[in-house]
Each structure stands twice: as structure tokens, then as C-alpha cells.
Scaffold this motif. Structure first.
Motif, PDB file in Angstrom:
ATOM      1  N   LEU A  10       0.805  -1.220   0.000  1.00 32.77           N
ATOM      2  CA  LEU A  10       0.000   0.000   0.000  1.00 32.77           C
ATOM      3  C   LEU A  10       0.841   1.274   0.000  1.00 32.77           C
ATOM      4  O   LEU A  10       0.367   2.323  -0.443  1.00 32.77           O
ATOM      5  N   PHE A  11       2.066   1.196   0.501  1.00 25.54           N
ATOM      6  CA  PHE A  11       2.862   2.410   0.603  1.00 25.54           C
ATOM      7  C   PHE A  11       4.133   2.401  -0.230  1.00 25.54           C
ATOM      8  O   PHE A  11       4.666   3.447  -0.551  1.00 25.54           O
ATOM      9  N   ARG A  12       4.624   1.207  -0.555  1.00 26.88           N
ATOM     10  CA  ARG A  12       5.849   1.150  -1.349  1.00 26.88           C
ATOM     11  C   ARG A  12       5.597   0.681  -2.775  1.00 26.88           C
ATOM     12  O   ARG A  12       6.522   0.608  -3.571  1.00 26.88           O
ATOM     13  N   GLY A  13       4.369   0.325  -3.075  1.00 26.52           N
ATOM     14  CA  GLY A  13       4.016  -0.003  -4.445  1.00 26.52           C
ATOM     15  C   GLY A  13       4.484  -1.355  -4.931  1.00 26.52           C
ATOM     16  O   GLY A  13       4.512  -1.608  -6.146  1.00 26.52           O
ATOM     17  N   GLU A  14       4.878  -2.272  -4.044  1.00 32.69           N
ATOM     18  CA  GLU A  14       5.322  -3.588  -4.473  1.00 32.69           C
ATOM     19  C   GLU A  14       4.118  -4.486  -4.766  1.00 32.69           C
ATOM     20  O   GLU A  14       3.092  -4.401  -4.097  1.00 32.69           O
ATOM     21  N   ARG A  15       4.264  -5.333  -5.754  1.00 33.30           N
ATOM     22  CA  ARG A  15       3.212  -6.286  -6.102  1.00 33.30           C
ATOM     23  C   ARG A  15       3.548  -7.636  -5.501  1.00 33.30           C
ATOM     24  O   ARG A  15       4.618  -8.186  -5.756  1.00 33.30           O
ATOM     25  N   MET A  16       2.624  -8.173  -4.709  1.00 32.91           N
ATOM     26  CA  MET A  16       2.846  -9.453  -4.035  1.00 32.91           C
ATOM     27  C   MET A  16       1.586 -10.306  -4.136  1.00 32.91           C
ATOM     28  O   MET A  16       0.890 -10.533  -3.143  1.00 32.91           O
ATOM     29  N   PRO A  17       1.277 -10.788  -5.313  1.00 29.79           N
ATOM     30  CA  PRO A  17       0.017 -11.533  -5.496  1.00 29.79           C
ATOM     31  C   PRO A  17      -0.037 -12.838  -4.723  1.00 29.79           C
ATOM     32  O   PRO A  17      -1.089 -13.211  -4.209  1.00 29.79           O
ATOM     33  N   GLU A  18       1.077 -13.565  -4.622  1.00 33.89           N
ATOM     34  CA  GLU A  18       1.068 -14.840  -3.896  1.00 33.89           C
ATOM     35  C   GLU A  18       0.843 -14.618  -2.407  1.00 33.89           C
ATOM     36  O   GLU A  18       0.102 -15.360  -1.756  1.00 33.89           O
ATOM     37  N   GLN A  19       1.494 -13.605  -1.866  1.00 32.81           N
ATOM     38  CA  GLN A  19       1.310 -13.311  -0.450  1.00 32.81           C
ATOM     39  C   GLN A  19      -0.104 -12.806  -0.179  1.00 32.81           C
ATOM     40  O   GLN A  19      -0.705 -13.134   0.850  1.00 32.81           O
ATOM     41  N   ALA A  20      -0.644 -12.029  -1.122  1.00 33.60           N
ATOM     42  CA  ALA A  20      -2.020 -11.554  -0.968  1.00 33.60           C
ATOM     43  C   ALA A  20      -3.003 -12.720  -0.993  1.00 33.60           C
ATOM     44  O   ALA A  20      -3.987 -12.744  -0.252  1.00 33.60           O
ATOM     45  N   ALA A  21      -2.732 -13.721  -1.837  1.00 32.85           N
ATOM     46  CA  ALA A  21      -3.599 -14.905  -1.890  1.00 32.85           C
ATOM     47  C   ALA A  21      -3.527 -15.687  -0.583  1.00 32.85           C
ATOM     48  O   ALA A  21      -4.534 -16.208  -0.093  1.00 32.85           O
ATOM     49  N   ALA A  22      -2.316 -15.784   0.005  1.00 32.76           N
ATOM     50  CA  ALA A  22      -2.184 -16.454   1.298  1.00 32.76           C
ATOM     51  C   ALA A  22      -2.930 -15.690   2.378  1.00 32.76           C
ATOM     52  O   ALA A  22      -3.568 -16.291   3.256  1.00 32.76           O
ATOM     53  N   LEU A  23      -2.877 -14.366   2.322  1.00 35.69           N
ATOM     54  CA  LEU A  23      -3.633 -13.548   3.266  1.00 35.69           C
ATOM     55  C   LEU A  23      -5.131 -13.784   3.114  1.00 35.69           C
ATOM     56  O   LEU A  23      -5.861 -13.869   4.107  1.00 35.69           O
ATOM     57  N   ARG A  24      -5.593 -13.951   1.881  1.00 36.38           N
ATOM     58  CA  ARG A  24      -7.020 -14.215   1.653  1.00 36.38           C
ATOM     59  C   ARG A  24      -7.414 -15.565   2.252  1.00 36.38           C
ATOM     60  O   ARG A  24      -8.506 -15.706   2.814  1.00 36.38           O
ATOM     61  N   ASP A  25      -6.521 -16.566   2.143  1.00 39.22           N
ATOM     62  CA  ASP A  25      -6.792 -17.860   2.774  1.00 39.22           C
ATOM     63  C   ASP A  25      -6.896 -17.708   4.289  1.00 39.22           C
ATOM     64  O   ASP A  25      -7.738 -18.336   4.939  1.00 39.22           O
ATOM     65  N   LEU A  26      -6.033 -16.876   4.860  1.00 38.65           N
ATOM     66  CA  LEU A  26      -6.054 -16.645   6.302  1.00 38.65           C
ATOM     67  C   LEU A  26      -7.371 -15.988   6.715  1.00 38.65           C
ATOM     68  O   LEU A  26      -7.968 -16.359   7.740  1.00 38.65           O
TER      69      LEU A  26
END
Length: 678
Positions: free
Chosen positions: A302-318
Motif C-alpha cells: 500500500l505504501f511502497r508499491g510492491e506487487r505481491m500476489p502470492e502473499q495476498a492470496a495467502a492472506l485471503r486464505d487466512l
């Protein structure tokens, strides 16, 4: 028959002696959620085993959630289990799962051990019905949280060595409460982002009726970033003028609450990480990057503009797991999805292969069972001295071999897990020295077959395992930590450290044999049997020679290492002085014996003193907290070490009195007077 028993018990005693987060819970009644919260027993075995194998980065290394939970609970509770208010005993992984997904119930578990009720009195809490040393729940302690933290803050300013026991325990209690808050409040952000009606950014990106989760925000980070005031600065942060107060407040909550566990592996090298704003990151992740907590994931996207789709998907599972936490089957299905995702990320970085092995290691409890078998071996040996039979020595030998094989198996597994030689921490020195001392004792027994070395093997094995267990209970920290920089080299760990600890082991074994000699003389064991005591002297002399060889080589290698690490071969550091003291004392003893300045009794007395020198070098210098070797400082060992020194002083005093009395005895007719030398 009583004298041998007294001798064995005295020897055993002598050697045994040698050896504020976002989470806040008030004291009101627990919150209930109807059918959402089933009675305890909510976690089926398969789900618990799945969670035990989840990887997490903590203390600079990747470990299983089972290890993280075990040492966290050990720090709070003084043991690796906890009882629920209903009386159910649950293991660390279950406890951690309750803290994460049912914190409103976990706050009622008595998981905070308090050593004295004076701590509770200082906090102003009533504790009728509790013992002087007892366990308390967070809900109970939470009523006095401000007072506890105010006192802890005040006592934190006092040097740790100057604090009273109660002051030290209050500081520790406050730290433990913060640690619990970090775990129990870790998922508190999963209530969701602010509604669109109060957040212009949410309404613009998701629509006016939306109620997105953190995973949704991460997925749309590129669109939300400008509205958070981060602009095009790749290192932007919350200080850069928030454009949406409601959304910014939620992100602040996430950042504050979810720092405690790094559960998302970064993407391995080779993945494209260019961000939406066009800031080109090097193609490929950083294989040495730190893992991410939800807090760090939010900051970096949200603040550094990095794209992390795999980590975001893991967060969605959580998030999905939390949403169905009351449904055991649905929860397990979501957990499988989460497990597969994070394990794939960890395996791609080569950081998961040893996680299952570590779970196996801790569940196997090699050292616990080795301790039990060593104790039984000691009992067999004690009985064999009282009532000799052919079977008991064989039984004792078998028990010692089995116990030491368990110990060696545990040490070997730790080496594989850490990819390190067997000695890299103070805890590991206890294990290694115990194993070497038992091996040398058994070799000695094989040579002379007197039963003496076999008995010493049982005593040293039992004492070493008790010391290792006490150390772990005292420190309550991960015994497989990341190494400080100066130790982070397998070559020197495999040469200097291993060699010098073998020298420690030999010095302690020589002292143990010296105890047998002196206590045997004092208690009149085998009176008149000169062959028995000559054998003891030969064993002591040979062990000292063996120890001197490894102590000299280990000390020289340490100097070479110091020159490589610090640019000087010798600096009179306390640890260096301790190693030198061992070498000099063993040289003095051997030369004094060769020159006739001391005889057999003097060698035994000197070897006992030498064991004290080894203990001072091994543990004592770490209590100073100074020098380049201060990384080994161990709190809580001072009284044990002083007790050992006092006990050894008593043994030496008893030996000295015996020698003076025997030297002044009137010789019988025809006997030459005894030599006054020791």
C-alpha cells in the motif's frame, strides 16, 4: 554394605551439582458468539498437525509453528502445555491456534506463571485460593495491566543485576503479557476495512456498498496508494499526508497489531516484481529477504508499491480461515489451501525442507527419554555396588548405551536441522560434553573393567541431562537460535569450539574420578585395596593428558579464529583467560605429579579443583557480561554455580582434613612414617 551406597550417593550429588500492542482485554465477562464458538476440542488432530508444520520466521530463522508455539508458551507458562478453565490439557500448537482464532477464550487460560504472590500483591490484585507460586490468566492480570506496566517501566531502568527478585519478575511478567498480546491480537484486523460510507477511497475503488478485507486492499494497492498520500515515492509511508483518514486509520491498526509473526515468505528470485506505478524492481525476489507479517505486507504493497500476489492470496486464505473458525471441517479445508500456498513459497526459497524434521525432533523428545534412561542406569549401578551380580553391570551398560545413543541421535538431528556442527550455543555444549564424557567413560570401562567408569558414566549422563533440562527451563528461549556474527562460520565451530569442549569434557571427567578417589578415602571404601586406588590414579592421569591435548589445540585454534575475526590472536578476554587457566592448571598437575611434588591423593585433589576451573571457564566468565565473548551470558546460573563451588570446596576441605589426620597417625611397628606430601 552401607559405605558403598554412601559413596555412590555422595558422588552423584557432587556431580549433579556440577552439572502494548493493539490487543487489550478488560476484566469483564467473556464474549460469546453462540454456535460460532464450539466447546474445547474444536481442533481435530489432522488440523493441529497441519498447523504444527506451518513455517514461520522468528528469531532470524525459519521454524515450524510447533516450535514457535512451544517456546512462546514455555516463556509464559514455564512448561509446554496449558490447562483450559474446563481442565483440558492442551499442547502448544492448540494453544496458539486458540490465541489466534479464539482470543476471547484464550484470555481465560492460566498460562502466566508467577513465581511468588508478592508480584500479585505489588500489582494490587486479590489472589485468595492461589498458591504462593501459581499460574494466572490474562483476564485476571489484565485488570491490573496499567499498574504492572508502570512498575515494570520503572524497574526496567534498574540494572538487571541490581533488581530484587520481585522487581525482576514484574519486568518479566510485563514482557510476557506483551508477548501474549502480540499473539492474541495478531488477527484482530480481520474484522475488515472501513465501509465505503465513511471511506472515499473504498467507495471509489470498490463501490458505495463495499466492505473489503485487507486482502482486497492489497490486491488493489496500486489504485489506493495515491489516496493514502504515498504518491509515487517507492519508500513512501504513513507519514506522507494521509488522504483518507478512515482508511489510513485501518492501515495503522493493521500495522500496529500484526507485527508479531512473520508468516508470508517473500517470492523467490526469478519472479517479476515490477509494481503497478512503473517503479522497476529487479526481476526476481531476494532469496535472503526477511519474511513478511501482515503488517509488513500492508506497508510494502500500500505504501511502497510492491506487487505481491502470492502473499495476498495467502492472506485471503487466512481471512477465509478466520471467517469459518467455528466450523471444524470448513476451517480445515481453508487451512489446507493456506498451507499449500505458503509451503510452496517457502520451498521455492529452499527454506522448508527442515521444518518437518524439526517437528519430528521435538515430538520425539530424545533428551527427555535419555535423561530417564540415564537415571535408571544410575539406579542399576547403585544396586550393583550394594549387591553385586553378573546381570546388573550388563543391564547398566545396556542402559547407558541406549541413553547415549538417544542423546547422540538428538544432537545429530539438531546438526542436520541447523546445518551446523554439534556445538554452537551454551545449551549445545551441555549436550555435547555429556555425550563425550559418557563415551570416554565407557571406553575407560572397557579397558579396566572395574565398574568405576561405568558408574561415572551413569552419574555424568544423568547430571548432564538434568543440567540441560534446567538450562532450557531457566532460559525459556529457542535453543536453536540464529548465531551471532562471530560464530557464523561452520569451520571454526567444527574445529575450535568442538575441540575445546572435548577438553572441557575430559577435565570434568578427571574431576569426577578424583571425587571417587577422595570420597572413597574419606568414607573408607575398599580400605587397604591399593590396586583400586592405583587404578583410579591411572584413570585420572590418562584423562588429564587427554584433556590437556584437546584444551591446548582448542585454545590455539581459538586464537587463530580471534585473529581472523577481530584482528588479534590474544586479547586477555575473560573467555580466553578461562581457556588458558584450564591449560595451565592441567600442566601444573601433570608436572607436579611427574616431579614427585604430589602423589596419588594430590592428583585426585588437584583434578577436583581442575573441574571447578573448567566450570568457571565454561559458565563463570559468561556471568561477567563483558568481553568479546559476552554473547554467552546466561542469567539465573549464578546461584547454581556458586553452590557448585561451595560444594567442591567442602569436598576439598574434607579431603584436606583426611590427609592431615592420616599423615599425623602414629605408624605401627615396622611401618615407615607416611610422607607429608599430598
Amino acid at each position: 554394605m552401607k559405605k558403598p551406597l554412601l559413596f555412590v550417593l555422595a558422588a552423584a550429588l557432587s556431580l549433579a551439582a556440577a552439572a502494548a500492542a493493539s490487543f487489550r482485554v478488560a476484566a469483564e465477562e467473556p464474549h460469546h458468539h453462540g454456535s460460532e464458538v464450539p466447546p474445547h476440542g474444536r481442533w481435530n488432530r489432522e488440523t493441529v498437525d497441519l498447523f504444527a508444520l506451518l513455517p514461520v520466521q522468528d528469531g532470524g530463522r525459519v521454524k515450524p509453528l510447533h516450535s514457535f508455539a512451544g517456546f512462546t508458551l514455555l516463556a509464559l507458562n514455564g512448561m509446554r502445555s496449558v490447562k483450559t478453565p474446563a481442565g483440558d490439557k492442551i499442547e502448544p500448537t492448540e494453544w496458539l491456534m486458540d490465541c489466534l482464532f479464539f482470543p476471547e477464550q484464550a484470555v481465560d487460560y492460566d498460562c502466566f506463571v508467577v513465581q511468588t504472590d508478592e508480584v500479585i500483591d505489588a500489582a494490587g490484585l486479590a489472589h485468595e485460593g492461589k498458591k504462593r507460586r501459581d499460574r494466572y490468566s490474562y483476564r485476571f492480570l489484565g485488570a491490573a495491566r496499567p499498574k504492572i506496566f508502570e512498575l515494570a517501566s520503572r524497574y526496567q531502568e534498574i540494572d538487571a543485576k541490581e533488581r530484587t527478585p520481585v522487581q525482576g519478575q514484574l519486568v518479566n511478567l510485563a514482557h510476557n503479557m506483551m508477548q501474549f498480546e502480540a499473539v492474541a491480537g495478531f488477527l484482530s484486523f480481520l474484522g475488515g476495512a472501513p465501509e465505503a460510507s465513511i471511506s472515499p477511497a473504498i467507495e471509489k475503488v470498490f463501490g458505495k456498498d463495499a466492505h473489503p478485507t485487507l486482502a482486497d486492499l492489497v490486491d488493489h494497492a496500486a489504485e489506493l496508494r495515491p489516496m493514502l498520500g504515498a504518491g509515487d515515492d517507492p519508500h513512501g509511508g504513513m507519514g506522507a499526508g494521509m488522504g483518507d483518514a478512515a482508511l489510513a486509520g485501518y492501515v495503522e491498526e493493521v500495522v500496529a497489531s500484526s507485527r508479531g509473526m512473520s508468516i508470508f515468505p517473500p517470492t523467490a528470485a526469478g519472479a517479476d516484481q515490477a509494481d503497478h506505478a512503473g517503479h522497476a524492481h529487479a526481476k526476481g525476489g531476494d532469496d535472503h529477504a526477511e519474511w513478511l507479517s501482515p503488517s509488513e505486507l500492508a506497508m510494502r504493497t500500500l505504501f511502497r508499491g510492491e506487487r505481491m500476489p502470492e502473499q495476498a492470496a495467502a492472506l485471503r486464505d487466512l481471512e477465509a480461515m478466520y471467517a469459518v473458525r467455528g466450523d471444524a471441517m470448513a476451517f480445515h479445508d481453508k487451512a489446507v489451501s493456506y498451507r499449500d500456498r505458503v509451503v510452496d513459497l517457502a520451498e521455492a526459497r529452499g527454506e522448508y525442507s527442515k521444518v518437518p524434521l524439526e517437528v519430528t525432533f521435538y515430538k520425539a523428545q530424545f533428551f527427555f527419554y535419555a535423561q530417564i534412561v540415564f537415571v535408571f542406569a544410575f539406579l542399576f549401578a547403585a544396586v550393583s555396588w550394594i549387591k553385586p551380580t553378573k546381570a546388573l553391570p550388563r543391564l547398566t551398560t545396556g542402559a547407558v548405551v541406549v541413553a547415549n545413543l538417544l542423546l547422540i541421535a538428538g544432537i545429530t538431528m539438531r546438526c542436520i536441522i541447523r546445518s551446523r556442527p554439534p556445538v554452537s550455543t551454551l545449551y549445545e555444549t551441555i549436550l555435547f560434553i555429556t555425550a563425550v564424557a559418557v563415551i570416554v567413560s565407557m571406553v575407560t570401562e572397557y579397558i579396566n573393567r572395574q565398574g568405576i567408569a561405568l558408574t561415572l558414566a551413569t552419574v555424568l549422563g544423568s547430571a548432564g541431562m538434568f543440567l540441560a533440562d534446567r538450562y532450557e527451563m531457566q532460559e525459556r528461549i529457542d535453543t536453536m537460535p540464529s548465531l551471532v556474527a562471530v560464530l557464523d562460520t561452520n569451520f571454526w565451530l567444527a574445529t575450535h569450539v568442538t575441540t575445546v569442549t572435548i577438553g572441557y569434557s575430559a577435565g570434568l571427567l578427571a574431576g569426577a574420578i578424583g571425587h571417587v578417589y577422595v570420597l572413597g578415602k574419606v568414607f573408607g571404601l575398599k580400605k587397604g585395596d591399593t590396586a583400586f586406588y592405583k587404578t583410579l590414579t591411572s584413570m585420572t592421569y590418562g584423562t588429564l593428558c587427554f584433556g590437556l591435548l584437546f584444551s591446548v589445540v582448542g585454545t590455539v585454534l581459538g586464537g587463530i579464529w580471534a585473529n581472523d575475526s577481530w584482528g588479534r590472536f590474544w586479547g586477555w578476554d575473560p573467555k580466553e583467560n578461562g581457556a588458558l587457566a584450564i591449560v595451565l592448571w592441567e600442566l601444573i598437575v601433570l608436572h607436579a605429579r611427574m616431579g614427585g611434588f604430589i602423589r596419588d591423593f594430590g592428583v585426585a585433589m588437584a583434578s577436583i579443583f581442575g573441574a571447578a576451573v573448567v566450570a568457571a571457564s565454561w559458565w563463570g566468565v559468561n556471568l561477567l557480561g563483558v568481553g568479546l565473548h559476552s554473547y554467552g551470558f546466561t542469567s539465573g546460573i549464578l546461584m547454581t554455580l556458586l553452590g557448585y563451588f561451595v560444594f567442591e570446596g567442602l569436598i576439598l576441605g574434607a579431603g584436606g582434613i583426611y590427609h592431615l589426620v592420616s599423615a599425623r597417625a602414629i605408624p605401627t611397628a615396622g611401618e615407615p612414617p607416611p610422607l607429608p606430601r599430598t
